[in-house]
Design a protein around this motif. Structure first.
Motif, short mmCIF file in Angstrom:
data_model
loop_
_atom_site.label_atom_id
_atom_site.label_comp_id
_atom_site.label_asym_id
_atom_site.label_seq_id
_atom_site.Cartn_x
_atom_site.Cartn_y
_atom_site.Cartn_z
N ASN A 1 0.85 -1.19 0.00
CA ASN A 1 0.00 0.00 0.00
C ASN A 1 0.88 1.24 0.00
O ASN A 1 0.72 2.16 0.80
N TYR A 2 1.83 1.23 -0.93
CA TYR A 2 2.86 2.26 -1.01
C TYR A 2 2.72 3.07 -2.30
O TYR A 2 2.44 2.52 -3.37
N GLY A 3 2.93 4.37 -2.18
CA GLY A 3 3.02 5.26 -3.32
C GLY A 3 4.02 6.35 -3.00
O GLY A 3 4.01 6.89 -1.88
N GLY A 4 4.89 6.68 -3.92
CA GLY A 4 5.92 7.67 -3.66
C GLY A 4 5.35 9.04 -3.30
O GLY A 4 5.81 9.70 -2.36
N ARG A 5 4.34 9.48 -4.04
CA ARG A 5 3.73 10.78 -3.73
C ARG A 5 3.04 10.76 -2.38
O ARG A 5 3.11 11.72 -1.61
N ASP A 6 2.35 9.66 -2.09
CA ASP A 6 1.68 9.52 -0.80
C ASP A 6 2.71 9.56 0.33
O ASP A 6 2.49 10.19 1.37
#
Length: 241
Positions: free
Chosen positions: A137-142
């Motif tokens: 549940n990873y996102g760079g922007r998040d």
């Protein structure tokens, strides 16, 4: 500082975008989840190859914040697979001296999965071999947004002065604050994009975009790519003297 090519140099930290599971399954007339299961089995082989390749840190992109857009059936199957993977692999990871960390937005995951993640991190906390980081549940922007909120709160609380915030400040608030930046990022399946993965950390990483689908990605190919890393001329914005 420019770093001249060194054929013997290994990347200390390798990050992998494990892409192609669904296509691998579809080419065999099987459901997409069959491909994800095959991909999960491949992870162990790559983790076990790290010590011989001189790789200390391996970060794998398991599930992105955008993957929730997939069908409910596929998402549910993936969450079940993650729980099963942790349960089945925990002992082998500990016995192989692998320290496991998870990065990503944990509150967005179900309670049982979060508990298993916490247990695996605790179980392997003493291990000092390969460092395996699983982006779930990873996102760079998040990640950058969450880090910025924490940094802003510290400024508001007087723990940090605005004028003291510099390029070296934000990394202390990122999920990867305990990890070195990746030296090499590998993406399988023939796609040539970074898909919101380790945006801040990979500013000076070397990239390899390869056609192999993740379930077919072998330790031999991993070894070949890490060996090729040493032949790259990493200038970091400088020019040779």
């Amino acid at each position: 500082m420019s770093k001249a090519p060194n054929a013997d140099a290994a990347p200390r930290h390798v990050a992998v975008i494990m892409d192609g599971n669904g296509r691998w399954a579809q080419r065999r007339g099987r459901p997409r989840l069959f491909g994800h299961q095959a991909g999960a089995r491949r992870v162990r082989e790559i983790v076990e190859a790290c010590p011989e390749c001189g790789v200390e840190y391996l970060t794998i992109f398991a599930f992105s914040t955008e993957n929730w857009k997939r069908t409910q059936e596929e998402v549910a199957g993936l969450m079940s697979l993650f729980r099963l993977y942790i349960t089945r692999e925990a002992r082998a990871l500990r016995e192989n001296n692998v320290r496991v960390r998870f990065i990503g937005d944990r509150p967005g995951l179900d309670r049982k999965l979060r508990e298993l993640m916490d247990q695996l991190e605790t179980m392997t906390a003493h291990c000092d071999g390969t460092n395996l980081t699983i982006a779930l549940n990873y996102g760079g922007r998040d990640e950058v947004a969450r880090a910025t909120r924490r940094l802003a709160q510290d400024v508001a609380d007087g723990k940090l002065k605005p004028e003291d915030v510099g390029e070296e400040t934000l990394p202390r608030y990122l999920d990867t604050c305990l990890l070195p930046d990746p030296d090499l990022v590998i993406r399988t399946s023939g796609e040539a994009r970074i898909s919101n993965f380790l945006l801040w950390q990979s500013a000076y990483a070397e990239y390899e975009f390869i056609d192999t689908l993740w379930p077919d990605f072998t330790a031999a190919e991993f070894t070949r790519l890490t060996q090729g890393f040493g032949r790259r001329d990493r200038r970091f914005g400088a020019v040779p003297a």
